[in-house]
Write a protein that holds these residues in place. Structure first.
Motif, PDB file in Angstrom:
ATOM      1  N   ARG A 118       1.038  -1.621  -0.198  1.00 15.93           N
ATOM      2  CA  ARG A 118       0.129  -0.141  -0.060  1.00 15.93           C
ATOM      3  C   ARG A 118       0.697   1.362   0.525  1.00 15.93           C
ATOM      4  O   ARG A 118       2.290   1.353   0.800  1.00 15.93           O
ATOM      5  CB  ARG A 118      -0.706   0.659   0.887  1.00 15.93           C
ATOM      6  N   ILE A 119       0.566   2.071  -1.347  1.00 15.02           N
ATOM      7  CA  ILE A 119       1.343   3.300  -1.470  1.00 15.02           C
ATOM      8  C   ILE A 119       0.537   4.294  -0.393  1.00 15.02           C
ATOM      9  O   ILE A 119      -0.874   4.777   0.039  1.00 15.02           O
ATOM     10  CB  ILE A 119       1.623   3.509  -2.329  1.00 15.02           C
ATOM     11  N   SER A 130      12.801   1.332   6.175  1.00 14.80           N
ATOM     12  CA  SER A 130      12.492   1.571   7.293  1.00 14.80           C
ATOM     13  C   SER A 130      10.330   2.197   6.653  1.00 14.80           C
ATOM     14  O   SER A 130      10.768   2.505   5.015  1.00 14.80           O
ATOM     15  CB  SER A 130      12.427   2.823   8.532  1.00 14.80           C
ATOM     16  N   ALA A 131       9.907   1.813   7.379  1.00 22.01           N
ATOM     17  CA  ALA A 131       8.441   2.114   6.837  1.00 22.01           C
ATOM     18  C   ALA A 131       8.314   3.813   6.750  1.00 22.01           C
ATOM     19  O   ALA A 131       7.257   4.098   6.667  1.00 22.01           O
ATOM     20  CB  ALA A 131       7.007   1.412   7.724  1.00 22.01           C
ATOM     21  N   GLU A 132       8.785   4.376   8.485  1.00 24.34           N
ATOM     22  CA  GLU A 132       9.218   6.323   8.227  1.00 24.34           C
ATOM     23  C   GLU A 132      10.176   6.183   7.302  1.00 24.34           C
ATOM     24  O   GLU A 132      10.976   6.370   7.016  1.00 24.34           O
ATOM     25  CB  GLU A 132       8.672   6.556   9.355  1.00 24.34           C
ATOM     26  N   LEU A 133       9.673   8.017   6.575  1.00 24.07           N
ATOM     27  CA  LEU A 133      11.153   8.317   6.367  1.00 24.07           C
ATOM     28  C   LEU A 133      11.878   9.163   7.277  1.00 24.07           C
ATOM     29  O   LEU A 133      11.449   9.544   7.435  1.00 24.07           O
ATOM     30  CB  LEU A 133      10.263   9.699   5.193  1.00 24.07           C
ATOM     31  N   ARG A 134      13.447   8.950   6.288  1.00 22.76           N
ATOM     32  CA  ARG A 134      13.661   9.922   6.863  1.00 22.76           C
ATOM     33  C   ARG A 134      13.842  11.259   7.357  1.00 22.76           C
ATOM     34  O   ARG A 134      14.985  11.654   8.118  1.00 22.76           O
ATOM     35  CB  ARG A 134      15.562   8.968   6.705  1.00 22.76           C
ATOM     36  N   PHE A 156      15.593   9.776   1.775  1.00 23.86           N
ATOM     37  CA  PHE A 156      14.959   8.870   2.313  1.00 23.86           C
ATOM     38  C   PHE A 156      14.582   7.672   3.064  1.00 23.86           C
ATOM     39  O   PHE A 156      13.434   7.430   3.717  1.00 23.86           O
ATOM     40  CB  PHE A 156      13.395   9.712   1.537  1.00 23.86           C
ATOM     41  N   GLY A 157      15.189   6.665   3.243  1.00 29.71           N
ATOM     42  CA  GLY A 157      15.380   5.664   3.469  1.00 29.71           C
ATOM     43  C   GLY A 157      13.954   4.742   3.272  1.00 29.71           C
ATOM     44  O   GLY A 157      13.772   3.259   4.198  1.00 29.71           O
ATOM     45  N   THR A 158      13.223   4.172   2.208  1.00 31.67           N
ATOM     46  CA  THR A 158      12.420   3.196   2.015  1.00 31.67           C
ATOM     47  C   THR A 158      13.366   2.426   1.553  1.00 31.67           C
ATOM     48  O   THR A 158      14.454   2.594   0.308  1.00 31.67           O
ATOM     49  CB  THR A 158      11.238   4.457   0.687  1.00 31.67           C
ATOM     50  N   SER A 159      12.179   1.458   1.788  1.00 32.28           N
ATOM     51  CA  SER A 159      12.680   0.051   1.099  1.00 32.28           C
ATOM     52  C   SER A 159      13.020   0.197  -0.182  1.00 32.28           C
ATOM     53  O   SER A 159      11.493   1.558  -0.745  1.00 32.28           O
ATOM     54  CB  SER A 159      12.298  -1.067   1.083  1.00 32.28           C
ATOM     55  N   GLN A 160      13.441  -0.517  -1.618  1.00 26.51           N
ATOM     56  CA  GLN A 160      13.088  -0.020  -3.378  1.00 26.51           C
ATOM     57  C   GLN A 160      11.926  -0.796  -3.440  1.00 26.51           C
ATOM     58  O   GLN A 160      11.493  -0.199  -4.689  1.00 26.51           O
ATOM     59  CB  GLN A 160      14.303  -1.728  -3.551  1.00 26.51           C
ATOM     60  N   VAL A 161      11.553  -1.522  -2.983  1.00 21.71           N
ATOM     61  CA  VAL A 161      10.078  -1.727  -3.628  1.00 21.71           C
ATOM     62  C   VAL A 161       8.940  -0.775  -2.822  1.00 21.71           C
ATOM     63  O   VAL A 161       7.992  -0.349  -4.071  1.00 21.71           O
ATOM     64  CB  VAL A 161       8.886  -3.005  -3.360  1.00 21.71           C
ATOM     65  N   MET A 162       8.633   0.222  -1.892  1.00 22.22           N
ATOM     66  CA  MET A 162       8.291   1.636  -1.896  1.00 22.22           C
ATOM     67  C   MET A 162       8.440   2.632  -2.858  1.00 22.22           C
ATOM     68  O   MET A 162       8.017   3.368  -3.020  1.00 22.22           O
ATOM     69  CB  MET A 162       8.334   0.983  -0.109  1.00 22.22           C
ATOM     70  N   ALA A 163       9.534   2.460  -2.834  1.00 22.95           N
ATOM     71  CA  ALA A 163       9.896   3.970  -3.633  1.00 22.95           C
ATOM     72  C   ALA A 163      10.110   3.382  -5.036  1.00 22.95           C
ATOM     73  O   ALA A 163       9.599   4.914  -5.872  1.00 22.95           O
ATOM     74  CB  ALA A 163      12.103   3.702  -3.856  1.00 22.95           C
ATOM     75  N   GLY A 213       7.063   1.732  -6.571  1.00 19.31           N
ATOM     76  CA  GLY A 213       5.676   2.378  -5.997  1.00 19.31           C
ATOM     77  C   GLY A 213       5.125   3.466  -5.926  1.00 19.31           C
ATOM     78  O   GLY A 213       4.681   4.861  -6.535  1.00 19.31           O
ATOM     79  N   LEU A 214       5.830   4.579  -4.599  1.00 23.61           N
ATOM     80  CA  LEU A 214       6.057   5.806  -5.068  1.00 23.61           C
ATOM     81  C   LEU A 214       6.405   6.857  -6.197  1.00 23.61           C
ATOM     82  O   LEU A 214       6.027   7.756  -6.491  1.00 23.61           O
ATOM     83  CB  LEU A 214       6.900   6.225  -3.848  1.00 23.61           C
ATOM     84  N   SER A 215       7.238   6.187  -6.766  1.00 27.29           N
ATOM     85  CA  SER A 215       7.617   6.382  -7.885  1.00 27.29           C
ATOM     86  C   SER A 215       6.589   6.400  -9.010  1.00 27.29           C
ATOM     87  O   SER A 215       7.071   7.235 -10.036  1.00 27.29           O
ATOM     88  CB  SER A 215       9.152   5.868  -8.633  1.00 27.29           C
ATOM     89  N   LEU A 216       6.265   5.622  -9.583  1.00 31.58           N
ATOM     90  CA  LEU A 216       4.760   4.935 -10.006  1.00 31.58           C
ATOM     91  C   LEU A 216       3.784   7.086  -9.710  1.00 31.58           C
ATOM     92  O   LEU A 216       3.713   6.991 -11.170  1.00 31.58           O
ATOM     93  CB  LEU A 216       4.300   4.262  -9.812  1.00 31.58           C
ATOM     94  N   ALA A 217       3.745   6.668  -8.508  1.00 30.62           N
ATOM     95  CA  ALA A 217       2.872   7.649  -8.293  1.00 30.62           C
ATOM     96  C   ALA A 217       3.140   9.360  -9.050  1.00 30.62           C
ATOM     97  O   ALA A 217       2.625  10.490  -9.201  1.00 30.62           O
ATOM     98  CB  ALA A 217       2.426   7.894  -7.137  1.00 30.62           C
ATOM     99  N   LEU A 218       4.715   9.324  -9.199  1.00 35.57           N
ATOM    100  CA  LEU A 218       5.197  10.621  -9.212  1.00 35.57           C
ATOM    101  C   LEU A 218       4.689  10.717 -11.069  1.00 35.57           C
ATOM    102  O   LEU A 218       4.393  11.403 -11.376  1.00 35.57           O
ATOM    103  CB  LEU A 218       6.273  10.421  -9.049  1.00 35.57           C
ATOM    104  N   ALA A 219       5.445   9.546 -11.501  1.00 30.34           N
ATOM    105  CA  ALA A 219       5.510   9.323 -12.916  1.00 30.34           C
ATOM    106  C   ALA A 219       4.308   9.396 -13.460  1.00 30.34           C
ATOM    107  O   ALA A 219       3.687   9.624 -14.657  1.00 30.34           O
ATOM    108  CB  ALA A 219       5.939   7.957 -13.327  1.00 30.34           C
TER     109      ALA A 219
END
Length: 250
Positions: A70-71, A129-133, A169-176, A178-184
């Motif tokens: 979940r994003i 981490s699940a939270e942003l650094r 920001f310290g996210t996992s690769q998969v979370m990153a 997913g967020l990058s797709l939201a940006l794109a």
């Protein structure tokens, strides 16, 4: 377009869609050099045609990533709004640039990304981490920079956002991814509209690429979640180097 050409573009779109789903980039980064090298399209036409495939691929990949991981809507919305605004402005500039100069700039962009991502492989691994650094409003700055790159080069900015999200920001690769797709998603849509209005899109070629990509991108997303994170990052670095070499040797 004859049937053989349609089928070939469909197959190419399926291959590119799988790669796009794997790396969370919609397939555009490899579609652009492929269209330039294999079909002789100039840089802006290759970028615009690739976007016909990228836009629906990004939307489908975003949905698949959200289903599996979940994003956060706050993060996604901030990235999307800032990326959309800067992508629109950058795309208006890009359609007026000389094609040869744009090609050289794109090769430089790929090389810079490749060097950065290779260097990251030798850096100390950041704790995920699940939270942003960093405070989440800083995502707006990232969205602006990545969106501008997407508007200029037609790659949605995800390829910039993914390594920054993991390292800064310290996210996992998969979370990153997913967020990058939201940006794109919004930035690629507005960039396609701009390129289309300025006649830098080959729709006959782009549509079968898009169909092939939609049929295959879910496989790439599934594979991304199955691979170890270190393997996924290593493959991403190799992918960037191959793309740079394809255009540099043309």
């Amino acid at each position: 377009m004859d049937l053989l050409a349609f089928v070939m573009n469909l197959v190419l779109g399926a291959l590119l869609g799988t790669v796009g789903g794997l790396f969370g980039i919609g397939g555009g980064l490899i579609a652009i050099p492929a269209l330039g090298v294999l079909f002789g399209l100039d840089q802006q036409l290759a970028q615009g045609t690739a976007l016909v495939m990228v836009v629906p691929n990004v939307l489908l990949a975003l949905w698949r990533y959200h289903q599996r991981n979940r994003i956060d809507p706050r993060y996604a919305l901030l990235l999307a709004i800032s990326a959309f605004s800067f992508a629109w402005l950058a795309s208006l500039f890009a359609v007026g640039v000389d094609a040869g100069s744009m090609r050289l700039a794109f090769v430089g962009f790929l090389l810079a990304l490749a060097v950065y991502n290779v260097a990251r492989m030798f850096m100390a691994k950041a704790q995920t981490s699940a939270e942003l650094r960093q405070p989440w409003p800083w995502l707006g700055a990232l969205g602006g920079v990545a969106g501008a790159a997407g508007g200029l080069f037609g790659v949605g900015g995800a390829v910039i956002a993914t390594p920054v999200l993991t390292s800064v920001f310290g996210t996992s690769q998969v979370m990153a991814q997913g967020l990058s797709l939201a940006l794109a998603a919004p930035s690629t849509a507005v960039t396609l509209a701009t390129y289309g209005l300025h006649h830098h899109v080959n729709w006959a070629m782009g549509l079968p690429l898009a169909i092939g990509g939609l049929l295959s991108i879910s496989w790439g997303v599934r594979l991304a979640h199955a691979l170890p994170e270190k393997v996924l990052r290593s493959l991403f670095c190799v992918f960037l180097l191959v793309c740079a070499a394809m255009l540099g040797l043309e």
